[in-house]
Design an enzyme around this catalytic site. Sequence first.
Site, short mmCIF file in Angstrom:
data_model
loop_
_atom_site.label_atom_id
_atom_site.label_comp_id
_atom_site.label_asym_id
_atom_site.label_seq_id
_atom_site.Cartn_x
_atom_site.Cartn_y
_atom_site.Cartn_z
N ASN A 1 0.84 -1.19 0.00
CA ASN A 1 0.00 0.00 0.00
C ASN A 1 0.88 1.25 0.00
O ASN A 1 1.98 1.27 0.58
CB ASN A 1 -0.99 0.01 1.17
CG ASN A 1 -0.38 -0.08 2.54
OD1 ASN A 1 0.58 -0.82 2.78
ND2 ASN A 1 -0.93 0.65 3.48
N GLU A 52 0.19 5.19 0.72
CA GLU A 52 -0.74 6.25 1.13
C GLU A 52 -0.29 7.59 0.58
O GLU A 52 0.86 7.76 0.16
CB GLU A 52 -0.82 6.31 2.66
CG GLU A 52 -1.42 5.07 3.27
CD GLU A 52 -1.49 5.09 4.78
OE1 GLU A 52 -2.11 4.19 5.34
OE2 GLU A 52 -0.90 6.02 5.41
N ALA A 73 -1.09 12.04 1.19
CA ALA A 73 -1.72 13.06 2.03
C ALA A 73 -3.13 13.40 1.54
O ALA A 73 -4.00 13.72 2.34
CB ALA A 73 -0.86 14.31 2.08
N ALA A 74 -3.36 13.31 0.26
CA ALA A 74 -4.71 13.43 -0.30
C ALA A 74 -5.27 12.00 -0.31
O ALA A 74 -5.07 11.25 -1.26
CB ALA A 74 -4.68 14.04 -1.69
N GLU A 131 -2.93 -4.74 -3.20
CA GLU A 131 -3.39 -5.61 -4.27
C GLU A 131 -3.30 -4.90 -5.62
O GLU A 131 -2.91 -5.51 -6.62
CB GLU A 131 -4.85 -6.03 -4.02
CG GLU A 131 -5.07 -6.79 -2.73
CD GLU A 131 -5.42 -5.89 -1.54
OE1 GLU A 131 -6.19 -6.35 -0.69
OE2 GLU A 131 -4.92 -4.75 -1.48
N CYS A 179 -10.26 -4.95 -0.05
CA CYS A 179 -11.40 -4.03 0.00
C CYS A 179 -12.30 -4.30 -1.22
O CYS A 179 -11.93 -5.05 -2.12
CB CYS A 179 -10.92 -2.57 0.01
SG CYS A 179 -10.22 -2.00 -1.56
#
Length: 132
Positions: free
Chosen positions: A43, A45, A47-48, A56, A87
């Site tokens: 993953n 990430e 900030a937005a 995945e 998810c």
Amino acid sequence: MFPTETLLSAARAVQARAHAPYSRFRVGAALRDETGAVHAGCNVENAAYPVGTCAEAGAIAAMVAAGGRRIAAILVLGDGEALVTPCGACRQRIREFAGPDTPIHVAGPGGVRRTFTLDALLPASFGPDNLA
């Protein structure tokens, strides 16, 4: 049969590299394609928040970039007590490249916790065959 340990090892390696400064929840995923090659992703990430990517999605992108077109099996690795299943959006991403019987292994720090089929996680799904 392809050992899940190979996928688990690949997922562990990339989980450690995940960019998760906001949630601090690192996820790794590894899949085996139709040729037996293993592709991994973590993953990332942002900030937005909506523009972050799931592990995945990273593994699928790596597979496509390497020329793979079918997911034979996928493993998702996350920490904590609860199962870390894909998810909803990633279930649909997996569906693009996998059939209903494709195994989805869900793992934690101690190893594989449970195995589902794609059909169990995304029943009666819409996929490429609907557009044929």
